[in-house]
Each structure stands twice: as structure tokens, then as C-alpha cells.
Design a protein around this motif. Sequence first.
Motif, PDB file in Angstrom:
ATOM      1  N   GLU A 141       0.825  -1.208   0.000  1.00  0.00           N
ATOM      2  CA  GLU A 141       0.000   0.000   0.000  1.00  0.00           C
ATOM      3  C   GLU A 141       0.860   1.259   0.000  1.00  0.00           C
ATOM      4  O   GLU A 141       1.974   1.276   0.532  1.00  0.00           O
ATOM      5  CB  GLU A 141      -0.987  -0.001   1.165  1.00  0.00           C
ATOM      6  N   VAL A 142       0.315   2.270  -0.649  1.00  0.00           N
ATOM      7  CA  VAL A 142       1.012   3.553  -0.770  1.00  0.00           C
ATOM      8  C   VAL A 142       0.019   4.659  -0.442  1.00  0.00           C
ATOM      9  O   VAL A 142      -1.108   4.654  -0.929  1.00  0.00           O
ATOM     10  CB  VAL A 142       1.524   3.777  -2.219  1.00  0.00           C
ATOM     11  N   ARG A 164      -7.643  24.003  -7.198  1.00  0.00           N
ATOM     12  CA  ARG A 164      -8.114  24.759  -8.370  1.00  0.00           C
ATOM     13  C   ARG A 164      -9.224  25.746  -7.992  1.00  0.00           C
ATOM     14  O   ARG A 164      -9.403  26.753  -8.676  1.00  0.00           O
ATOM     15  CB  ARG A 164      -8.623  23.811  -9.460  1.00  0.00           C
ATOM     16  N   ASP A 165      -9.972  25.470  -6.894  1.00  0.00           N
ATOM     17  CA  ASP A 165     -11.034  26.415  -6.486  1.00  0.00           C
ATOM     18  C   ASP A 165     -10.496  27.555  -5.609  1.00  0.00           C
ATOM     19  O   ASP A 165     -11.252  28.356  -5.083  1.00  0.00           O
ATOM     20  CB  ASP A 165     -12.158  25.670  -5.754  1.00  0.00           C
ATOM     21  N   GLY A 166      -9.202  27.609  -5.426  1.00  0.00           N
ATOM     22  CA  GLY A 166      -8.594  28.713  -4.674  1.00  0.00           C
ATOM     23  C   GLY A 166      -8.413  28.436  -3.189  1.00  0.00           C
ATOM     24  O   GLY A 166      -7.709  29.175  -2.496  1.00  0.00           O
ATOM     25  N   THR A 167      -9.020  27.341  -2.670  1.00  0.00           N
ATOM     26  CA  THR A 167      -8.823  27.015  -1.255  1.00  0.00           C
ATOM     27  C   THR A 167      -7.478  26.302  -1.083  1.00  0.00           C
ATOM     28  O   THR A 167      -6.901  25.793  -2.051  1.00  0.00           O
ATOM     29  CB  THR A 167      -9.944  26.087  -0.729  1.00  0.00           C
ATOM     30  N   THR A 168      -7.038  26.286   0.167  1.00  0.00           N
ATOM     31  CA  THR A 168      -5.776  25.602   0.465  1.00  0.00           C
ATOM     32  C   THR A 168      -6.101  24.338   1.246  1.00  0.00           C
ATOM     33  O   THR A 168      -6.916  24.382   2.175  1.00  0.00           O
ATOM     34  CB  THR A 168      -4.875  26.530   1.298  1.00  0.00           C
ATOM     35  N   GLY A 169      -5.519  23.245   0.874  1.00  0.00           N
ATOM     36  CA  GLY A 169      -5.837  22.012   1.590  1.00  0.00           C
ATOM     37  C   GLY A 169      -4.930  20.874   1.186  1.00  0.00           C
ATOM     38  O   GLY A 169      -3.969  21.053   0.431  1.00  0.00           O
ATOM     39  N   SER A 170      -5.288  19.714   1.721  1.00  0.00           N
ATOM     40  CA  SER A 170      -4.475  18.526   1.497  1.00  0.00           C
ATOM     41  C   SER A 170      -5.384  17.406   0.998  1.00  0.00           C
ATOM     42  O   SER A 170      -6.503  17.240   1.500  1.00  0.00           O
ATOM     43  CB  SER A 170      -3.822  18.166   2.834  1.00  0.00           C
ATOM     44  N   ILE A 171      -4.930  16.652  -0.002  1.00  0.00           N
ATOM     45  CA  ILE A 171      -5.709  15.516  -0.508  1.00  0.00           C
ATOM     46  C   ILE A 171      -4.858  14.258  -0.402  1.00  0.00           C
ATOM     47  O   ILE A 171      -3.674  14.259  -0.725  1.00  0.00           O
ATOM     48  CB  ILE A 171      -6.155  15.741  -1.966  1.00  0.00           C
ATOM     49  N   ARG A 172      -5.532  13.219   0.076  1.00  0.00           N
ATOM     50  CA  ARG A 172      -4.834  11.947   0.297  1.00  0.00           C
ATOM     51  C   ARG A 172      -5.387  10.896  -0.661  1.00  0.00           C
ATOM     52  O   ARG A 172      -6.604  10.751  -0.787  1.00  0.00           O
ATOM     53  CB  ARG A 172      -5.089  11.550   1.756  1.00  0.00           C
ATOM     54  N   HIS A 173      -4.505  10.202  -1.322  1.00  0.00           N
ATOM     55  CA  HIS A 173      -4.895   9.059  -2.142  1.00  0.00           C
ATOM     56  C   HIS A 173      -4.207   7.818  -1.595  1.00  0.00           C
ATOM     57  O   HIS A 173      -3.062   7.900  -1.132  1.00  0.00           O
ATOM     58  CB  HIS A 173      -4.477   9.245  -3.601  1.00  0.00           C
ATOM     59  N   GLU A 174      -4.911   6.715  -1.694  1.00  0.00           N
ATOM     60  CA  GLU A 174      -4.326   5.445  -1.252  1.00  0.00           C
ATOM     61  C   GLU A 174      -4.325   4.470  -2.415  1.00  0.00           C
ATOM     62  O   GLU A 174      -5.340   4.326  -3.109  1.00  0.00           O
ATOM     63  CB  GLU A 174      -5.166   4.864  -0.108  1.00  0.00           C
ATOM     64  N   LEU A 175      -3.203   3.835  -2.634  1.00  0.00           N
ATOM     65  CA  LEU A 175      -3.089   2.774  -3.652  1.00  0.00           C
ATOM     66  C   LEU A 175      -2.890   1.467  -2.906  1.00  0.00           C
ATOM     67  O   LEU A 175      -1.973   1.378  -2.078  1.00  0.00           O
ATOM     68  CB  LEU A 175      -1.872   3.001  -4.552  1.00  0.00           C
ATOM     69  N   VAL A 176      -3.732   0.504  -3.176  1.00  0.00           N
ATOM     70  CA  VAL A 176      -3.562  -0.802  -2.538  1.00  0.00           C
ATOM     71  C   VAL A 176      -3.510  -1.847  -3.635  1.00  0.00           C
ATOM     72  O   VAL A 176      -4.376  -1.892  -4.515  1.00  0.00           O
ATOM     73  CB  VAL A 176      -4.724  -1.099  -1.564  1.00  0.00           C
ATOM     74  N   ASP A 177      -2.466  -2.675  -3.581  1.00  0.00           N
ATOM     75  CA  ASP A 177      -2.307  -3.703  -4.604  1.00  0.00           C
ATOM     76  C   ASP A 177      -2.143  -5.058  -3.930  1.00  0.00           C
ATOM     77  O   ASP A 177      -1.382  -5.187  -2.970  1.00  0.00           O
ATOM     78  CB  ASP A 177      -1.088  -3.395  -5.477  1.00  0.00           C
TER      79      ASP A 177
END
Length: 346
Positions: free
Chosen positions: A256-257, A266-279
Motif C-alpha cells: 500500500e502507498v 483549483r477552487d482557490g482554497t488551500t488544503g491537502s488531498i490523500r490518495h491510497e493505492l492498494v495492490d
Amino acid sequence: MSANTKKPVLFIGGSGVVGSRATRALRRLQPELPITIGGRDLLKAEALAQEIGGADTVKIDLEREDLGLPEESSFSAVVVLLKDPSLNSMKYAQAKGVPYLSFSDFVFDIGPEVALYIQKPTSAPILMLGHFLGGTAVLSTLYFAREFRTVHAIEIGAVFDEEDVGGPVAQGDMERLTTKGVPNPLILKDGKWLWASGADAERRFTDVDGTERQGRAYPLLDVVSLAAATDARSIRVDGAVKEAASRRRGEGPSHEVVIEISGELRDGTTGSIRHELVDGDVHSGLSARGVALAVERLLGLAGGPPVAPGLYHPEGLLDPAYVVERLKEFGTKITRRPATPSRKAI
Ligand SMILES: NC(=O)c1ccc[n+]([C@@H]2O[C@H](COP(=O)([O-])OP(=O)(O)OC[C@H]3O[C@@H](n4cnc5c(N)ncnc54)[C@H](OP(=O)(O)O)[C@@H]3O)[C@@H](O)[C@H]2O)c1
């Protein structure tokens, strides 16, 4: 099939843990492409060649500039799935004018290859693919980064099953990291490169199950690729180990990653996005698919014409969206977690 793909792709180390997966993945993508599996133990290589079809085998001697191959040997590409300390395999690809893919270099290893390229810049396309998971982590990250107007920080966390140690060659490479004489892992911290030690080399992150893991920075090429391709001022890749006992009953070692990107969306807000890759396969499964996709691209079988001589990283050759789609087809589960307000990164 075009002239350049009538000749086989030579996979040196093609019968190993990664190599067997990479040749199977390439066969799935390209049923007609001839493949030559090179190594020292031809029995092992021949069993794989029989299995994948359209393949033959050769004995490789990395001590020799001709790799121990007959003069008339001819390949469409040379893929090397082990650390070749002589770089005879690269010199061979340059002499024949065919694409070369190296797979086993940490970020501190690449000097000799870069120098060979500089010496003969027009001889062959050289792809440095020592990146985490055969470049699939970098390419996935760049795809996820498309949600951002400006990227501030990228943190990649990998969770290895404790029994997912790769083959003997991979184990040797990991031992190299724990012996004296190699530099500390490279990270980008607040816009400056740092060969990190002490607390800088450690990071705690939360795995896919919600367990907090103690990670340690890895000296991988991903940090330099992502720094070149984005505006991020802080970038790191950390690995952690998960107990085999925490697997669900009957499951083998998976990988997992966790990819966390923060910045201005892109909407001008500041934030964090998390993606998970599971194989569901060992970490070599994703790595092998990265190799197969890169070989297809180098030969011009996907994503554009055959690649011209030059020095490349995966993000210079492959379209991130294309790679993410192929990974999903191969069975990697990708989950996007909702954006969270920004926190101080790294
Ligand atoms: N960039 C990435 O994403 C990534 C991910 C995983 C692993 N890796 C790297 O990939 C490499 C392979 O890992 P692995 O787990 O597949 O190891 P492995 O199972 O030990 O496979 C090594 C392969 O190389 C061949 N080989 C070994 N020494 C050789 C020599 N002197 N001459 C010719 N062939 C030789 C072996 O076949 P014979 O025994 O027949 O020679 C075998 O097919 C390691 O360097 C590892 O660090 C990179």
C-alpha cells in the motif's frame, strides 16, 4: 508490428521476482512482442519463457562488454532489472543504439550513468527508472497533483509487508542501504535539498487501515522527479513495515502507498488531498507494471512514437492519466480521501 519491435526486448534479470512479473505484464499488454529473458540460470529463464510464450533465453555475463552474447544478437531494447555495477549493459545498449532502462539505482547512484549518457548523448534513449514502484508512484502523484493550482508539499508513505522482501538481488540492494558508506536519504525540505539524518529522516504517517506507522525516508529518485515536475517546496518518500500477522486470513503480502499532497486547489482554497493505492501483489507487482508500461512507451507501442535518444525519467515519457488507468485495469485499488484543510507540511 514495426521494424523496431520485430526484435526482442532483452530483460536482464527477467526471471526474478520483478522480472517475471514485468515480462508477464508486458505479454498481457503486447501479445506479439518478442521477449528475451537473460540471466545466469537458464533453467529458471526457460520455464518463464515457456509460460509467457513468444520468448527465448540467453545467458548473460555482465563482466563482458558484449554481455557474452553472439555478435549478431539484436534487440529492440535492453531492460536491466538488477544493479549492473559495470554498466556494461548500458554501454551495450548505447553501442547498439537501442533504448536502455535501468531500474536499481538509488538517488545517489546515478552519476556514472549520467556521465555515460553525456559522453554519447545521441546514441540511445536512456530511461532511469530506479523510482519507487517502477515510476508508478511518481506518475500517480503527478496525476493527483492535477487537482492543485500550486503544490506546496508531497509526502509519499509506503507500507511493505514484513515478508515482502523481494528476491536475493533486491535484498542485496536493501543491505547496501543499511551499511556504512552510502549517503543519507535525500528529501526536499522548505525548498532546500537535505541528505536527511536524525529526526528529519523519520516521519509518522497513517496507513490505509488507520494505523499510525513509523516511516523512514528512502533515497529514491522520486523526490528529484517530483521537485522538477512541480512547485512543491517539501517532498519526501518514507517506507514503513507492517506485520504479516495483520493480514486478513488467507491473503498474501500486499502493498500500500499513501500519497498526500497539499497546496492551493483549483477552487482557490488551500488544503491537502490523500490518495491510497492498494495492490494485492507484493510491491514488485506494481513495480513490474511500471517497467512494462515504460517498455511499451520506449518502443512507441503506446503513447507516441518510439522515444528519441536522450536521458529520461518516467514523467518525461509517460502520461500520468494513462498510467493510472492501466494500474486500475491491472487491479490496483485507488481511493481518494476528501480534501482536508491545510496543515503545516513536513
Ligand atoms: N525501481 C523499482 O521500483 C524497484 C522495485 C523493486 C525492486 N527493484 C530492484 O530490482 C532488482 C531485482 O529485484 P528482484 O526482487 O526481482 O530480485 P531477484 O528476484 O533476485 O531477481 C534478480 C534477477 O537478476 C538475475 N541476475 C542476478 N545476478 C545476475 C548477474 N550477475 N547477471 C545476470 N543476471 C543476474 C537473476 O537471475 P539468475 O539468478 O538466473 O542470474 C534474476 O532473474 C533489484 O535490484 C531491486 O533493488 C527496483
